[in-house]
Structure formats: C-alpha cells, structure tokens
Design an enzyme around this catalytic site. Structure first.
Site, PDB file in Angstrom:
ATOM      1  N   HIS A 203       0.799  -1.219   0.000  1.00  0.00           N
ATOM      2  CA  HIS A 203       0.000   0.000   0.000  1.00  0.00           C
ATOM      3  C   HIS A 203       0.841   1.284   0.000  1.00  0.00           C
ATOM      4  CE1 HIS A 203       1.062   0.008   4.254  1.00  0.00           C
ATOM      5  NE2 HIS A 203       0.735   1.287   4.254  1.00  0.00           N
TER       6      HIS A 203
HETATM    7  C1  UD1 Z   1      -1.981   5.826   5.608  1.00  0.00           C
HETATM    8  C2  UD1 Z   1      -0.671   6.320   6.223  1.00  0.00           C
HETATM    9  C3  UD1 Z   1       0.377   5.210   6.150  1.00  0.00           C
HETATM   10  C4  UD1 Z   1      -0.151   3.937   6.794  1.00  0.00           C
HETATM   11  C5  UD1 Z   1      -1.469   3.566   6.142  1.00  0.00           C
HETATM   12  C6  UD1 Z   1      -2.074   2.339   6.773  1.00  0.00           C
HETATM   13  C7  UD1 Z   1      -0.117   8.711   5.993  1.00  0.00           C
HETATM   14  C8  UD1 Z   1       0.724   9.671   5.262  1.00  0.00           C
HETATM   15  N1  UD1 Z   1      -0.134   7.466   5.491  1.00  0.00           N
HETATM   16  O1  UD1 Z   1      -1.719   5.557   4.241  1.00  0.00           O
HETATM   17  O2  UD1 Z   1       1.531   5.623   6.841  1.00  0.00           O
HETATM   18  O3  UD1 Z   1       0.798   2.918   6.601  1.00  0.00           O
HETATM   19  O4  UD1 Z   1      -2.391   4.660   6.286  1.00  0.00           O
HETATM   20  O5  UD1 Z   1      -3.147   1.863   6.026  1.00  0.00           O
HETATM   21  O6  UD1 Z   1      -0.727   9.067   6.960  1.00  0.00           O
HETATM   22  N2  UD1 Z   1      -9.131   5.172   1.332  1.00  0.00           N
HETATM   23  C9  UD1 Z   1     -10.359   4.574   1.294  1.00  0.00           C
HETATM   24  N3  UD1 Z   1     -10.959   4.281   2.480  1.00  0.00           N
HETATM   25  C10 UD1 Z   1     -10.417   4.565   3.677  1.00  0.00           C
HETATM   26  C11 UD1 Z   1      -9.163   5.170   3.715  1.00  0.00           C
HETATM   27  C12 UD1 Z   1      -8.526   5.462   2.537  1.00  0.00           C
HETATM   28  O7  UD1 Z   1     -10.891   4.288   0.233  1.00  0.00           O
HETATM   29  O8  UD1 Z   1     -11.035   4.271   4.722  1.00  0.00           O
HETATM   30  C13 UD1 Z   1      -8.423   5.450   0.060  1.00  0.00           C
HETATM   31  C14 UD1 Z   1      -8.634   6.827  -0.478  1.00  0.00           C
HETATM   32  O9  UD1 Z   1      -8.747   6.727  -1.854  1.00  0.00           O
HETATM   33  C15 UD1 Z   1      -7.353   7.532  -0.122  1.00  0.00           C
HETATM   34  C16 UD1 Z   1      -6.340   6.412  -0.163  1.00  0.00           C
HETATM   35  O10 UD1 Z   1      -7.044   5.252   0.264  1.00  0.00           O
HETATM   36  O11 UD1 Z   1      -7.074   8.564  -1.012  1.00  0.00           O
HETATM   37  C17 UD1 Z   1      -5.151   6.635   0.739  1.00  0.00           C
HETATM   38  O12 UD1 Z   1      -5.557   6.914   2.091  1.00  0.00           O
HETATM   39  P1  UD1 Z   1      -4.601   7.792   3.052  1.00  0.00           P
HETATM   40  O13 UD1 Z   1      -5.161   7.803   4.405  1.00  0.00           O
HETATM   41  O14 UD1 Z   1      -4.321   9.099   2.395  1.00  0.00           O
HETATM   42  O15 UD1 Z   1      -3.229   7.019   3.021  1.00  0.00           O
HETATM   43  P2  UD1 Z   1      -2.899   5.468   3.193  1.00  0.00           P
HETATM   44  O16 UD1 Z   1      -2.310   4.997   1.915  1.00  0.00           O
HETATM   45  O17 UD1 Z   1      -4.063   4.702   3.737  1.00  0.00           O
END
Ligand code: UD1
Length: 357
Positions: A203
């Site tokens: 991820h």
């Molecule tokens: C975040 C953390 C990362 C951690 C990871 C665990 C930061 C910078 N990154 O990364 O360190 O390892 O969480 O999972 O804080 N999305 C959904 N549903 C959700 C959450 C996210 O669909 O409930 C999708 C969205 O399209 C979003 C993407 O996932 O844009 C990324 O989510 P984000 O929280 O920005 O970063 P992670 O990759 O999850």
C-alpha cells in the site's frame, strides 16, 4: 485528562491496549478519531474487534492531499484542545493524524506523548518519515519500541529523561488477540491450508502510486502464484491504482478486501511467508516467527532484520523475483522476539503518564 488520537488503521491496533489500561487506572480519557480512514473495513471493524470505545469525537476529515488532510485535522483538533484543555495529548505511529495533532497540542503548551517514537528510515521521501521526525521533536514523552529508536533519539539530542523504552503496543494487541484470531474462518472460506499459501500486502505510496512500480508488483504476485496460492488483501489506495492503471491480477491470486484484524492475524500466522511493504507487518511477523520479505529500500524497524524474520529485498521487483526462489529454498531465518515485546507496553506507558494527569 488525556486525549487519545487515532486516524488510520494501524493506530487503532496500538490505541486499544492503552485505552484499556487508562480505564483500569481510572485516568479520564477522551478519544478523537480524525477520520483519515473511514471505510468500515479500514476503521469500524477494528473498533468492534478490538473493543475500542466509540470515539468521543469524529473529525470526519476523509481523504485528500497531505496538506489539506493535515491542515483540516489541525484546525478541527485545536478547537477540541481549547475546549477540553487536557493535560496530555497522546498520539501513536507516523500517519498524518499523528503529526497534525501533536503540532496542535505542542503549540497550546499541552504535553505530547508519542507512542512508537524514534523510528527512522532515514528516507525523507517517505511521508511517514517526515511525520516521525516532526512528531518526536514536539513531544514530551517519547515511548520507544526498539533499541534503534533509543539510539536515534539520543543522536538527535533528546534528553534521557524524556525517552522511555517501553516495548510495543502493536504486539500487546497481537498477544491479546492470538487465541481469538484462531476462531476466524478465513482459511476455510478461501480453501486454504495452513502453511500452504503466501500472503501479500502492498500500500505504500512509493510502490503503488507509479504505474511502472505497481505493474512490477502485480507481475511479481502473478508469477509467485504459479507455485503456491497468494492471498492479497488489497488496500483501497492500491485497488484504485490497479484499476486506474488497468493492471490484471492472475486468476490464481486470491484477492480480498482489506480484512478485519482477527482474520488478518489468522491469515498471517498460518502463512508460509509474507511479502509486504507495511511497517506493522514486519513487527507482527517477527513476533509470530513468519518469514517476511519487505519490498522496500529501507526500514525504520531494523530490529526485525537484526534478530527477527524480516529480509529487506529492495523495491526493484525484478530483483525481488530473482531473490525469492533462493529465500524459499534456504532454511527460514532463526528469530528472537525483541526485548520488551511482551504484551506489557501499554502498562508501562500508562504507569509513566499517570503521574502527570
Ligand atoms: C496511511 C498512512 C500510512 C499507513 C497507512 C495504513 C499517511 C501519510 N499514510 O496511508 O503511513 O501505513 O495509512 O493503512 O498518513 N481510502 C479509502 N478508504 C479509507 C481510507 C482510505 O478508500 O477508509 C483510500 C482513499 O482513496 C485515499 C487512499 O485510500 O485517497 C489513501 O488513504 P490515506 O489515508 O491518504 O493514506 P494510506 O495509503 O491509507
């Protein structure tokens, strides 16, 4: 009062034993969920399985750019701190919610406790590395999981009395949940036999946000699945990119939605090997004695390599593919459980914080 902050999936796992311990010690505590993760299987399922109380406040920030997400948390969290005037704000890990809330608290002269302090990948292209460094530098209580964390903090000039080597809250939860996880039907539901499949998770932005990098990962997973089934619970970030880049996983790969905690732990504990770019899984696999191949150039958790099951293979997937057969032929690395990964980290942390509430 202590305000506890969570935002993203790994935070939920770490906060669970801390809240339990605070409640046991009758320390008034208030839970803020920033809403960085919001899907049921990224958030709600963890609250349910880990018996985390419903958050007192949900900030509902959702997904957006780093600046927008972080600034929205900052603005909303400041209002809560001003209203409640806590003695301590406790943040965990290295996600955007961690730095956002630590910064707010420190500017209001509220003491900040950082759980999982001192870890360093020495790679500032990782958003998490920026979050780690900045959070530590505005924190008053630095709770450390492994020796490298102590060394890094001393090298950065922190005073010994702010640093506390306490162990690992993620492992507290793992120890607490292992027996319960065995009741999961995840193997049966997917027709899997113990030790007869690989587990894959990817991820990290650096691996999944570029078409070439992600295409190489998909190829590696497809190729590996020719030997043994590969189970691949797909993070929403990764799922979106696979669709956008029109990549295809082979029919032999078992793709799943992100899994609730207990199902994931069962799957990990019975896998032959895990291939990952996660931070937490490097630790969990070391504790469980499951061989772990980490597809990154560096790790902020070197103890998992020094004495655990982790092997760092870099992020060039062609190299990883070439190295994999050798790794599988060799005897698994002998592993030891790192010092203080004994299920008592939350107890040690709360014992220290209790004197300041
Ligand atoms: C975040 C953390 C990362 C951690 C990871 C665990 C930061 C910078 N990154 O990364 O360190 O390892 O969480 O999972 O804080 N999305 C959904 N549903 C959700 C959450 C996210 O669909 O409930 C999708 C969205 O399209 C979003 C993407 O996932 O844009 C990324 O989510 P984000 O929280 O920005 O970063 P992670 O990759 O999850």
């Amino acid at each position: 009062m202590i305000i506890n902050v969570v935002g993203a999936r790994p935070n939920f796992i770490k906060i669970s034993p801390l809240i339990r311990e605070m409640n046991k010690n009758k320390i008034p505590n208030y839970l803020v969920h920033t809403g960085q993760h919001y899907d049921w299987n990224m958030s709600g399922a963890f609250f349910k399985q880990l018996n985390i109380p419903t958050p007192d406040k949900f900030l509902n920030v959702g997904s957006s750019s780093h600046a927008k997400q972080t600034s929205e948390i900052i603005e909303k969290f400041e209002k809560i701190c001003l209203k409640l005037n806590p003695s301590i704000v406790l943040v965990v890990g290295d996600v955007n919610s961690t730095i956002a809330c630590a910064l707010v608290a420190s500017k209001l002269n509220i003491k900040v406790a950082h759980v999982e302090s001192g870890l360093r990948s020495f790679d500032k292209s990782m958003p998490e590395e920026i979050n780690r460094i900045l959070t530590d530098h505005v924190s008053d209580f630095l709770f450390v999981t492994e020796q490298s964390g102590l060394d890094n903090l001393v090298n950065e000039g922190f005073t010994q009395n702010s640093i506390h080597f306490v162990g690992n809250c993620m492992i507290d939860t793992l120890i607490e949940s292992l027996q319960e996880s065995e009741k999961s039907n995840i193997l049966y539901e997917n027709n899997l036999e113990s030790k007869c499949y690989f587990l894959a998770t990817f991820h990290r932005a650096s691996n999944v946000d570029g078409p070439n990098e992600l295409s190489d990962i998909v190829n590696l997973i497809n190729k590996t699945s020719e030997n043994l089934p590969v189970v691949f619970p797909v993070h929403p970030r990764t799922k979106k990119q696979i669709m956008d880049f029109k990549l295809k996983l082979s029919g032999d790969v078992i793709t799943l939605d992100p899994l609730p905690y207990l199902d994931f732990i069962k799957l990990l504990n019975h896998s032959k090997l895990v291939i990952t770019d996660s931070g937490g899984i490097q630790e969990e696999s070391t504790f469980l004695g499951i061989p772990c191949i980490t597809c990154r150039e560096n790790t902020e958790r070197p103890i998992t390599i020094d004495i655990g099951t982790n092997i760092l293979v870099g992020s060039n997937m062609n190299d990883v593919g070439a190295k994999l057969p050798g790794i599988l032929e060799n005897e698994p690395k002998e592993n030891k459980i790192p010092p203080l990964w004994d299920g008592l980290a939350a107890k040690r942390i709360v014992k220290i914080l209790k004197q300041f509430v």
